[in-house]
Every structure is written in C-alpha cells, then in structure tokens.
Design a protein around this motif. Structure first.
Motif, short mmCIF file in Angstrom:
data_model
loop_
_atom_site.label_atom_id
_atom_site.label_comp_id
_atom_site.label_asym_id
_atom_site.label_seq_id
_atom_site.Cartn_x
_atom_site.Cartn_y
_atom_site.Cartn_z
N CYS A 58 -31.30 -17.16 -6.33
CA CYS A 58 -32.02 -17.51 -7.55
C CYS A 58 -31.94 -16.42 -8.60
O CYS A 58 -32.09 -16.67 -9.79
N CYS A 82 -37.97 -18.10 -7.90
CA CYS A 82 -37.28 -18.01 -6.61
C CYS A 82 -37.70 -19.18 -5.73
O CYS A 82 -38.88 -19.41 -5.50
N GLU A 83 -36.71 -19.92 -5.26
CA GLU A 83 -37.00 -21.09 -4.42
C GLU A 83 -36.69 -20.81 -2.95
O GLU A 83 -36.67 -21.72 -2.13
N CYS A 84 -36.39 -19.56 -2.66
CA CYS A 84 -36.00 -19.24 -1.29
C CYS A 84 -37.16 -19.40 -0.31
O CYS A 84 -38.31 -19.26 -0.68
N PHE A 122 -35.78 -14.63 1.79
CA PHE A 122 -35.85 -13.67 0.68
C PHE A 122 -36.09 -12.28 1.22
O PHE A 122 -35.47 -11.31 0.82
N CYS A 159 -31.24 -12.53 -3.96
CA CYS A 159 -31.24 -13.90 -3.45
C CYS A 159 -30.49 -14.77 -4.47
O CYS A 159 -30.29 -14.35 -5.61
ZN ZN Z 1 -34.65 -16.79 -4.25
#
Ligand code: ZN
Length: 581
Positions: free
Chosen positions: A218, A199-201, A206, A216
C-alpha cells in the motif's frame, strides 16, 4: 535502547561539576570517566558515547563560569553542600520562551478514570508554567478510543473536580470527540502531501514487513488511490481491522514501533458506541494523530510530559514535517516511582469493577479523590511536585514524603480533639466535685480558642473513659495525667475497667513525677466516631460532642492518634478519614 536524554543530562552534570572545579573548563576525559564509572554497562560503547560527551563539554565550556556555577546551584545544590531553599520553591525556566508569542501548555487526560498521583505532576507543572509566564493552560480530553480505553461520562466531571481541587484552573477546554472532522481534514491534507497512506494489509503481514524495514504494497499506491481508499474508509466500506491510515516515516528508523505508525483506524461504533457521540463516527484517530494535530492547532508552546512519551514525540515529528509545522518544545521528565501506591490504571479499574474497591476515593488508592478524602492538601502535592520538578532523572517518592509535606501545612491550623477507640471506663476516687476542663484547640495557638468537657463526680467518684490502647500505661501504681484534667494513681486494672485515686492537679506536678499524658472523654458527653484507615479498615470509637458542630472537610488532629478529615457529620455521630500521624 538507552535514553540519550538521561545520559546527556548526566554528562552535563559531570561536565558542569568538572568545569567549576577547573576554572570553567571541563575536561572530556574526566566526563567520560565519570559516565563510565557510574554505568559499567556502557564501557563497551565508549566510542559511541564520546561524541555526545564531547558535544556537552563544548556546550559547558562555552558558558561563563558564573552561569556554570548557577546551573549547578539550581539543579544539583547538594553537590555544593547546599540544600535547596525550602521556603520559596520555584520552577526552572522553560526553554525557548522567546520563540513563542505566548506560552501555552495543556493537560490531556483520557477520561477513562479520575486523576491519580502520577497525573498530578503533569497537571501542576503544565498549569504553573502557564501561570508563571502569563500564558494559557488548556484542558483537553483525549477521548478518541471507544474500544480499548473507552471514556466514561462521569470521568469528565471527576477530572474537572480533581483539577479544581489541585488549584489548576484552565483557560480553555476541548473534547477530542467533538473534533473528528478536524482530524479528517488534516488526514486528507496529509494524504494529498503523500505523508500518509491507507494500508489494507493484514496487521501481522504489515508487522513482518516493517520489522524488516520493508514497505508494504500500500505504501507505493498513488495519492489518488490513497484518497479513494480514504473516502471508502470514511464511507464505512471497511470493517474493523481492514484499513488503517499510516503516517510515512523512515522505514529504517531504529525503533520499529515508529516506522509508518498507525494514525487512524476503523472502529465498529455500533458495537462499541462512544459515550458522547455514540455511533456517529466509524473512523477514529489514534493518540499520536489527535494529539499531534491538536498541539499544533491549539498553539501549544511547551509539551510537558513523562519520558515514556519520547517515542510518541518522535512519531509526531514526522507528522509535523509532512504538514510543514514546527514541533513545540517538548519537556520529558523522568519517571516518578511512588512506593506503596497502586498506580496502574488498568489494574485499579479492574479491581474497582470486581468490587475490591468501593469507588475511586477508596483510601487504598493513589487517586486525587482518595487523597482529597483523606485530608491531604493540594499544597502538599504541589510541594512534592516542585521538589522533583520537570527534571529528566527518575525520582522516587513515598507516602512519607507526601505526609511530611502535608503535616507541615496542616499541623499549624488543625484543631485538636480527643478520640478513643474501644473505650475503657476509669473511676477515680477522691474527686470532691465535677470538673470542667477548658482545653485549647491548639497547644501553640491559643487564639484558636478552646472547648469544654465536664468530668462528673458523684460521692467523690469521677467516671471517665480512656482508650484500651493505653492499658500499657495504666499499670497499678503508675501516676497518669488525664490531659487538661488531673493526675491520678492507678489502683486496679481489669477487663471491665480501671480504678484509681486522685493524685494531684497540675501539669507541672505530672511532669515532676514523670506521669504519662493520655486523652479521655466524659462518660456521658461524647459522640460516636468512626475512622476509615488507609487500609480501608474502619476503627469505631468515641470522640467529643464538639465535633458535631464542625463542618465536613475540616482536617483536625485526634490527639495521640493522627490527622483526620471530617467526612460526614450526622446528628449524633461523625465519620472521618485518616490522613497520617
Ligand atoms: Zn499495507
């Protein structure tokens, strides 16, 4: 959120008690009545609770009346007007023992501090259960947070010392900071099985999504995309906070903290090096991933821990499902409230850093180091832990419970000595010659031997020392017995001392005249003794020279003062730690 385990246990108790009163048949109405009677707040939720109670009643009614009776005797003997047998305490059996080829338990401390009273329960239960079933007890250091719960090198050794003292010997030892490659392997497998994603949020984004049970962006990335992100994560292409591996869960799980929980994250170990492996790794597993993977790889059969871990168990079960593993039997015991003990580790460590406490053996602390230093025996802690056992109901223990258990163990064996805080000279006339008192080390155990002390007399006058604390007894006209020496009548009392006259010799005479007994020391033959009290106040006084030939660690009783442990023995002085009265 209610804790169903606690409620279930209460329902079980109510059903069992009802069943043994009614020929083995519990009645759902009676059980509901009891539950709602004790928990007024649940009355509005009666309809929700009824299926649980009904299920419990069915379970209980399926038991034979003999087993119902036995269950009550084992868990709630007080309901039968019986006390638990005090002499042979045993642990209740573990569930599902037959499921496992071998019983394996573990203690998994974070080496960011030494062990404290709260850890003693997990340690003793996990160790003793492994021994009870001829299994394996594992010590696993959970040291994978170089940032917030950073391990300290010295604590690994201190924890080992604590466990040795607790008589919890371990069969195998692991350090999680040596196992990062293993966690990486299983993370990759998890991603391949689509059980996790990177997850890059931004954390706040998120959180907002997951709280609304929404995915999310991702979460919908392909496995290949996630594997690529994972490689980049390991390759150091993300900075702290830019990527986190999340384990896929139900997005509508009732507890938002369980939804897609974080499993691994990036830590800037150049800035926050790990004390053992330095800056070697950038991606670090969080508690549930490392713990979950290890419990499986180490073939843990029973996880015994506090019910504050219930949510972690729920999280880890997702991991196990994704990887096709069977989750071990988890036993969650209730909270143990320790009155008068500072147990918050963070608070303790902060005060230690600020210098309020000198070290972790400061007598004000509830660390095992402090208890050990004060002369509390590990058997006493074991007795207290067995008393509460692994039961899911909350329990409260106080220092007094620990002291009572300890007293029972040390009282028959502790040698007695005289101690005088703030000495006060006493001159008794009418004593024709010097007296040597032979004083037994233990009033009930003459085989423990005795020591001698001589009260010198010159010109018919005998000079000894007593404690200023006994001034309330030393009133003019009173007859006082100097223990194992003689009885005297008090004449004069002032700031510099007491004068008196020999009254009689024997203990029976002292009893006849109702004389109070006080301890004393020869004016010359004594040594300096300081006692560290549980408040960290130091009492400076005098004691017997016989102490100078005692060994450090011996727990003795200072007569009319309390039990103390010899901490240091120097050439002409001793230092002791106070245990309890
Ligand atoms: Zn994410």
């Amino acid at each position: 959120m209610t804790v169903p385990e606690t409620l279930k246990l209460e329902a079980r108790k109510a059903a069992l008690l009802n069943a043994i009163k009614h020929n083995g048949r519990a009645d759902i109405g009676a059980v509901m009545g009891r539950l709602l009677g004790t928990h007024a707040e649940l009355r509005q939720k009666a309809a929700e609770i009824r299926p649980l109670a009904s299920q419990v009643v069915d379970e209980i009614n399926a038991m034979s009346p003999a087993n119902q009776q036995k269950a009550v005797e084992e868990n709630w003997p007080e309901e039968l007007g019986k006390e638990k047998p005090k002499t042979e305490r045993t642990l209740p059996p573990l569930p599902n023992v037959d499921k496992y080829p071998r019983i394996v338990t573990r203690l998994s401390p974070n080496p960011d501090s030494a062990l404290h009273l709260g850890n003693a329960r997990a340690a003793i239960l996990s160790h003793d259960y492994a021994r009870k079933y001829g299994g394996t007890f594992i010590l696993r250091f959970e040291d994978t947070d170089p940032r917030l719960k950073k391990a300290g090198l010295k604590y690994y050794g201190l924890i080992r010392d604590d466990l040795k003292w607790l008589e919890c010997s371990w069969d195998k030892e692991y350090l999680q900071s040596d196992r990062l490659e293993l966690y990486y392997q299983h993370t990759e497998e998890l991603i391949r099985k689509n059980g996790a994603y990177v997850c890059e949020c931004i954390p706040g984004d998120f959180k907002r999504l997951v709280e609304a049970s929404r995915a999310c962006p991702c979460r919908n990335a392909t496995v290949d995309e996630n594997l690529a992100r994972w490689k980049r994560m390991l390759g150091g292409e993300y900075a702290e906070g830019e990527a986190v591996v999340r384990v896929r869960t139900d997005l509508d799980h009732p507890n938002p903290a369980v939804r897609d929980w974080p499993a691994l994250r990036v830590i800037d170990t150049v800035k926050y090096p790990h004390p053992r492996v330095g800056s070697k790794y950038l991606v670090w597993p969080l508690y549930n991933l490392a713990c979950g993977v290890d419990d499986h790889l180490m073939e843990i059969s029973h996880v015994i821990r506090g019910k504050e871990h219930l949510t972690n168990t729920e999280r880890q079960k997702y991991l196990y499902r994704h990887l096709g593993w069977d989750y071990p039997d988890a036993i969650h015991y209730g909270r143990l409230h320790l009155t008068g003990v500072e147990l918050s580790k963070s608070k303790m460590m902060r005060l230690l850093e600020e210098g309020v406490y000198e070290d972790l053996s400061d007598p004000r602390l509830g660390t095992l180091m402090a208890l050990r230093r004060r002369g509390i025996s590990p058997q006493a802690l074991r007795a207290v832990v067995y008393e509460v056992g692994p039961r899911p109901v909350d329990a409260t223990i106080s220092w007094e419970n620990i002291y009572a258990a300890n007293r029972k163990i040390i009282d028959p064996a502790a040698r007695r000595f005289f101690f005088i805080d703030r000495p006060l000279p006493v001159m008794v006339s009418g004593v024709k010659e010097s007296r040597t008192a032979r004083i037994p080390f233990h009033p009930d155990n003459p085989e423990m031997g005795s020591r001698q002390m001589t009260a010198n007399a010159t010109d018919g006058k005998c000079r000894i020392l007593v404690s200023i604390g006994d001034l309330s007894i030393l009133k003019p006209g009173a007859v006082v017995r100097l223990m194992d020496l003689f009885n005297f009548t008090v004449n004069q009392v002032n700031q510099v001392g007491v004068t008196g006259e020999l009254h009689s010799e024997t203990y029976s005479e002292a009893r006849r005249v109702n004389a109070q007994l006080i301890q004393w020391l020869p004016e010359q033959q004594n040594c300096k003794a300081s006692v560290m009290m549980p408040t960290a106040e130091k009492i400076e006084g005098l004691s017997e020279t016989a102490l100078l030939s005692c060994d450090v660690d011996e727990v003795i009783q200072f007569v009319r003062f309390g039990f103390v442990r010899l901490d240091t023995v120097a050439q002409d002085s001793v230092a002791l730690y106070f245990a309890h009265r």
